[in-house]
Design a protein around this motif. Structure first.
Motif, short mmCIF file in Angstrom:
data_model
loop_
_atom_site.label_atom_id
_atom_site.label_comp_id
_atom_site.label_asym_id
_atom_site.label_seq_id
_atom_site.Cartn_x
_atom_site.Cartn_y
_atom_site.Cartn_z
N PHE B 529 32.70 13.61 10.40
CA PHE B 529 32.38 13.38 8.40
C PHE B 529 32.26 11.87 8.31
CE2 PHE B 529 36.85 13.20 8.83
CZ PHE B 529 37.32 12.11 8.13
N GLU B 530 31.52 11.68 7.18
CA GLU B 530 31.19 10.22 6.70
C GLU B 530 32.03 10.25 5.33
OE1 GLU B 530 27.14 8.69 7.29
OE2 GLU B 530 27.46 8.21 5.28
N ARG B 531 32.44 9.01 5.15
CA ARG B 531 33.31 9.12 3.80
C ARG B 531 32.24 8.39 2.67
NH1 ARG B 531 38.97 7.98 6.20
NH2 ARG B 531 38.42 8.12 8.52
N ALA B 532 32.44 8.89 1.67
CA ALA B 532 31.48 8.44 0.47
C ALA B 532 32.19 7.30 -0.29
CB ALA B 532 30.92 9.61 -0.20
N LEU B 533 31.33 6.29 -0.82
CA LEU B 533 31.82 5.56 -1.82
C LEU B 533 31.82 6.02 -3.15
CD1 LEU B 533 32.93 2.46 -2.11
CD2 LEU B 533 30.86 1.98 -2.84
N LEU B 534 32.81 6.20 -3.69
CA LEU B 534 32.62 6.93 -5.18
C LEU B 534 32.58 6.06 -6.49
CD1 LEU B 534 35.73 9.53 -4.80
CD2 LEU B 534 33.55 9.67 -3.72
N LYS B 535 32.19 6.50 -7.59
CA LYS B 535 32.26 5.77 -8.57
C LYS B 535 33.71 5.29 -8.98
CE LYS B 535 28.49 8.36 -10.41
NZ LYS B 535 28.10 9.53 -11.73
N TRP B 536 33.79 4.14 -9.49
CA TRP B 536 35.17 3.70 -9.81
C TRP B 536 35.86 4.61 -10.75
CZ3 TRP B 536 36.95 0.57 -14.10
CH2 TRP B 536 36.13 0.56 -15.26
N THR B 537 35.45 5.45 -11.47
CA THR B 537 36.04 6.17 -12.29
C THR B 537 36.41 7.53 -11.72
OG1 THR B 537 33.97 6.90 -13.21
CG2 THR B 537 35.29 5.48 -14.42
N GLU B 538 36.01 7.84 -10.60
CA GLU B 538 36.28 8.99 -9.72
C GLU B 538 37.43 9.02 -8.78
OE1 GLU B 538 31.65 10.92 -9.49
OE2 GLU B 538 32.30 9.33 -8.02
N TYR B 539 37.86 7.87 -8.66
CA TYR B 539 39.11 7.80 -7.76
C TYR B 539 40.33 8.30 -8.67
CZ TYR B 539 36.38 5.17 -4.50
OH TYR B 539 35.47 4.90 -3.54
N THR B 540 41.45 8.48 -7.91
CA THR B 540 42.61 8.96 -8.61
C THR B 540 43.21 7.44 -8.96
OG1 THR B 540 43.43 8.90 -6.36
CG2 THR B 540 42.85 10.89 -7.16
N PRO B 541 44.41 7.50 -9.73
CA PRO B 541 44.99 6.28 -10.13
C PRO B 541 45.53 5.50 -8.97
CG PRO B 541 45.60 8.09 -11.62
CD PRO B 541 44.84 8.77 -10.42
#
Lengths: 407, 660
Positions: B529-541
């Motif tokens: 698998f490949e890890r995606a970079l998420l939008k900064w608001t999609e990360y958990t705290p």
């Protein structure tokens, strides 16, 4: 690892193989969000997947040969035009040192081909098996057929290039200008011949685009690929780091401004087409170079392969070198950035000792350098044209040496 | 046999007599309870209601009846049941059968590691039809909140579990009820539901409220529709997986606030009006007194679940009823809970002892697994019980000591039951589980990775097929062309693959495979698998903690050592009757692997303004330089005048003198 940092991961062979694997499982490759290639690419690799390396090498060779032939033809025309102008005494007397000699122009086509083939960016792109190489081949063939004056082939290759990644659409302006110049059709909005030619070209372009799109539809039996390929390019949902400006910007964007900035950023590619075509009406090949550069800087998922394509044109403009202002600085920055990309990528992703800002800073600098490079060449080109009309050593009214400024 | 039937009808006669007595004399008894009040709306006739109400005081008689049955030896009871399944020996129709029934049960299995496994099961059966046009408003034992959920959302089957900790199959053996860490929810809807996704969304929100859990985080990005792994467990003829939804929340933390609402669903769980009417009983009764959160959560594994499904009432399946099974499993650790002493008692485990059965329960039993201890050489059980029971559980015939809480003898002179298990030796071998799964992430760096799933077939000579279900979030982009299945260093081609690729921010990957496991082997499934970079608001705290990927689910029909019971309607201990058994030679097992914790690359969260400014600056540099060149033209620079001269010129202009 290194290759993926510089070549957009979404357009590499492994993704195409993934698409083929999905087809084998009976799943539409466009039902997921991994595969974003066009159906024709799947169809192509359906046959050549075992010879993928050779295919990519072949694509690069085709690009180089096409550029070689195109530049050779273009140089011939430049030389002919220059001869006519000289015979008509159109150049000021002190401009003789700006006149290009056949001796120095002789090696330019070879240099272009070598600049493309030996460019580390091209090699990297080929090693990473990026499908960008195929797009470059299509664009190179389009340039070749345009310069050879073949209207139909030009339209067909342009539609293929557009089909592959929307952005080459802007190349239709230089193609039209060049073909009209070749057929001695004046660029005049009030002339019927002008409009007739545009309609002809548009018909051929849209016709072949229609055929290609329908062909893709019949290959897969669904329209799924339209949102998955073009929606993906336009709405930038994948924020995987690449060398462009989009990924970090939209990763850090506030959600309610996202659409606005998306439009602003996407419009950049198309925005410069009309003013550039007006300014460079007489020099469509330089316009092609400018458009390619603008596309590779402002496209949503740029790869090093795109950069290699427009860098291959630099030898064509070797006569501009005396007017370049900051070529040393820019080339240093470009080289340094290219070296730092893999280093900072490694530090961020593998070593964990740097964070995303380091890599982002390098992409910023790299893009600034590209912009400066392109605008420098543009400046030099305009300046040379100015000198060819007004003389090289300009004098003020009082006879002292004058300096040229943009006003 | 005949004597038994005679005794049974005698009991029923007493029952009828009592009800008649109550109808004539106990008018206020009928109307004071919740049931009496609700009976007014109910479509049932008054006499029926009265008879139902009458069962409450008659509980003691019924318990005796039940114990009579139980005192027969297990074999004889089984024979009885088989006879009873013939139509002529069924309960005479003139006698009103109870429409609902409640059973409670606790199984304690001492584990070889010295830990102890306790599994509670509470079953409420109710013969009713939630899907009928008229609303069911008369609730007795069945919790109203769940009944309303079933009828409002047209639920056919609902299975929800909350688990803290991971079940260690290789140390503890197979659990009676498997559950993955975190929360798991799977629901079959009736085929009358048109908008399944909308109903599912509403249902998760309602359940989130009922169980005080974060089930509202279930959305389309973690919901899948497995095509084969989750078949309905109750009666059903619909197997179209469009009506199935499955979701896990591996991150869900389970604690007291989830236990309290779960306990409230029990008839004897908490204070209720019915019980306060009866002075004999305390507020909590039966096995529910043991459910004290301070002890239950001081354990290495805690899993509570609710299963609702329609089941057959008889072997011909003429009538169906709804079954609500509430289960709670807990493993107490030898060292943290047992202070390292190999000695367990009810009081030590739950800080309570048993004093009575739940008065509403038709059966209330404690089973202790003594299979490994036939002569008492392993551990000692105090007080001893003469009652033994045998049951076929998970492909193995196990022997249990049974304590029937409905009998006063069980509690002895001290009127309380505090079971004590004291080990004598620390040796002993556990039967190795035949199927076992493991999973881990391989690779380094934050760009790519590889998920490895290991499936162990420990059977010495039989191979069996396993269904593997993997639901991977969209931000780990699976490359299905890298999928490899190898066993014994050979490529093992799955006979069935169902793969649904993910859609960014919409749905997860779903991978289901049927793999044949060769005997005595390890089968390894790998996928990159490949890890995606998420939008900064999609990360958990806490983004650098990582992202959880739910457990893989291995479902399999494992070859059984002993013949399995295929008669689903037969009376069996609750723990052995959860998964329906279709054939004698194999039994169904579900194994959950570990959830994964995967790190993703993160942007700098303090940078949004800076990034917007810097990137916009670069774009502006591009725009500016091109704009400059496009709009301006080259001109000869005019020498600019000095400041003094300019001022002088202004003064001269004012004076009307020509400038310099």
């Amino acid at each position: 690892m290194l290759k993926l940092s510089l070549v957009t991961c979404c357009f590499v062979l492994s993704v195409v193989i993934e698409g083929l694997a999905l087809l084998d499982l009976g799943v539409s490759p466009y039902s997921g969000d991994v595969f974003h290639e066009t159906p024709l690419i799947i169809y192509l690799f359906h046959f050549v997947v075992d010879y993928a390396e050779i295919t990519f090498m072949l694509a690069d060779v085709i690009t180089a040969v096409a550029l070689y032939l195109a530049v050779k033809d273009y140089n011939k025309q430049v030389f002919r035009k220059q001869k006519f102008a000289l015979e008509a005494d159109r150049y000021p007397l002190d401009c003789l040192e700006l006149i290009r000699s056949p001796k120095e122009m002789y090696y330019i086509p070879l240099k272009v081909a070598m600049f493309y083939l030996l460019n580390p960016f091209t090699i990297l792109s080929c090693v990473a098996k990026s499908t960008c190489g195929l797009n470059n081949a299509v664009i190179a063939l389009f340039i070749l057929s345009t310069i050879k004056g073949n209207v139909l082939l030009s339209a067909i290759f342009l539609s293929l290039a557009t089909y592959q990644s929307i952005y080459p659409l802007t190349l239709c302006a230089p193609a039209l200008l060049y073909l009209m110049q070749r057929q001695y059709i004046p660029v005049n909005f009030r002339r019927a011949s002008f409009w007739w030619f545009i309609v002809q070209y548009a018909f051929m372009y849209l016709g072949s685009l229609f055929v290609i799109i329908c062909l893709s539809f019949f290959l897969l039996g669904s329209w799924d690929y339209l949102p998955s390929v073009y929606g993906f390019i336009l709405s930038v949902p994948d924020l995987t780091p690449n060398i462009g400006l989009f990924w970090y910007f939209f990763a850090e964007m506030f959600e309610h401004f996202r659409l606005f900035f998306l439009c602003v950023f996407q419009i950049n590619v198309f925005f410069y087409t009309i003013p550039l075509s007006i300014k460079l009406k007489e020099h469509p090949v330089f316009l092609i170079f400018m458009q390619l550069a603008v596309i590779s800087i402002f496209k949503s998922y740029p790869t090093v392969g795109d950069i290699a394509l427009y860098l291959a044109f630099l030898p064509v403009w070797s006569h501009l070198h005396r007017f370049l202002r900051n070529i040393f600085l820019v080339s240093c920055v470009l080289l340094a950035c290219s070296a730092l990309f893999p280093v900072l990528w490694h530090l961020w992703i593998y070593a964990g000792s740097a964070n995303s800002n380091f890599y982002y800073a390098i992409t910023l600098l790299f893009n600034v350098a590209q912009i400066l490079l392109v605008s420098d060449y543009f400046y030099a080109f305009l300046r040379r044209e100015h000198h060819l009309t007004y003389g090289l050593y300009l004098k003020r009214k009082d006879g002292s040496e004058a300096t040229l400024v943009l006003k | 046999m005949a004597a038994y039937r005679y005794g049974y009808s005698a009991v029923l006669f007493i029952l009828c007599g009592l009800s008649v007595f109550l109808v004539t004399n106990g008018q206020e008894t009928i109307l004071t309870g919740d049931d009496g009040a609700a009976a007014v709306d109910s479509p049932q006739t008054v006499t029926e209601t009265a008879e139902q109400t009458a069962e409450q005081p008659a509980v003691e008689e019924r318990q005796w009846e039940v114990t009579e049955v139980e005192e027969a030896s297990p074999d004889e009871a089984a024979a009885d049941k088989q006879d009873a399944s013939a139509p002529e020996t069924l309960v005479p129709p003139s006698v009103p059968r109870p429409k609902d029934d409640f059973q409670e049960e606790l199984v304690i299995r001492p584990l070889h590691s010295g830990d102890i496994y306790a599994s509670f099961q509470f079953r409420t059966l109710w013969e009713t039809d939630f899907m009928r046009g008229n609303k069911v408003s008369h609730y007795r034992l069945f919790p109203k909140s769940l009944g309303q959920v079933i009828s409002k959302f047209s639920v056919r089957e609902l299975h929800i579990s909350f688990t803290q900790g991971y079940w260690r199959t290789m140390q503890w053996g197979q659990p009676f009820l498997p559950a993955p860490p975190g929360a798991e929810l799977w629901v079959w809807f009736q085929d009358s539901v048109t908008d399944v996704d909308g109903t599912w969304k509403e249902l998760t929100n309602v359940l989130s409220g009922i169980f005080c859990a974060s089930l509202n985080f279930i959305d389309s990005t973690n919901t899948v529709q497995p095509s084969a792994s989750f078949k309905p467990l109750g009666i059903s003829n619909v197997t179209d997986h469009r009506f199935l939804r499955y979701a896990t929340l591996p991150r869900e933390i389970v604690c007291t606030e989830n236990l309290t609402p779960w306990k409230k669903l029990l008839p004897c769980g908490t204070k209720s009006l019915q019980l306060t009417e009866l002075p004999l009983f305390s507020l909590q009764a039966g096995l529910a007194v043991l459910l004290k959160s301070e002890k239950l959560f001081h354990s290495s594994f805690h899993s509570q679940a609710v299963h609702i499904r329609p089941v057959c009432e008889d072997w011909q399946c003429k009538t169906t009823s709804w079954e609500l099974r509430q289960t709670l499993s807990v493993v107490f650790d030898l060292h943290t809970s047992g202070q390292g002493k190999r000695e367990w008692s009810l009081f030590k485990m739950f800080s309570r002892t048993l004093t009575d059965a739940c008065p509403l329960a038709s059966s209330s039993k404690v089973y202790i697994d003594i299979t490994d201890n036939p002569e008492g050489e392993q551990f000692e059980l105090i007080p001893a019980t003469p009652l033994l029971s045998q049951a076929v559980v998970l492909g193995d015939r196990r022997t249990f000591s049974v304590y029937d809480l409905t009998q006063q003898i069980t509690f002895g002179a001290v009127r309380s039951l505090n079971l004590l298990i004291r080990w004598k030796s620390t040796e002993g071998d556990m039967l190795r589980p035949l199927l076992h799964g493991e999973r881990y992430v391989a690779g380094y760096g934050l760009q790519t990775g590889e998920i490895h799933t290991l499936m162990y077939n420990n059977h010495p000579y039989r191979s069996f097929p396993v269904l593997l279900l993997d639901s991977v979030p969209w931000y780990l982009r699976l490359y299905i062309h890298t999928l490899t299945v190898t066993s014994k260093a050979k490529d093992n081609k799955p006979s069935y693959i169902h793969y649904q690729p993910s859609k960014d921010r919409v749905r997860p990957h779903l991978l289901e495979m049927l793999v044949q496991l060769p005997p005595n082997s390890v089968t390894e499934v790998t996928v990159q698998f490949e890890r995606a970079l998420l939008k900064w608001t999609e990360y958990t705290p806490d983004p650098n903690h990582g992202f959880y990927v739910g457990s893989s689910v291995l479902s399999s029909l494992v070859p059984s050592i002993v013949a399995m019971d295929t008669n689903s309607t037969q009376e069996r201990p609750l723990f052995s009757s959860f998964f329906p058994c279709k054939e004698e030679s194999s039994y169904f097992v579900r194994v959950y692997t570990e959830p994964l914790l995967v790190n993703l690359p993160t942007p700098d969260f303090s940078m949004p303004y800076n990034v917007i400014c810097l990137t916009c600056t670069v774009v502006a540099v591009g725009y500016g330089s091109l704009y400059n060149l496009l709009t301006r033209s080259f001109q000869i620079e005019e020498p600019s005048l000095g400041l003094a001269k300019r001022i002088a010129n202004i003064i001269r202009k004012m004076r009307g003198v020509p400038p310099l």
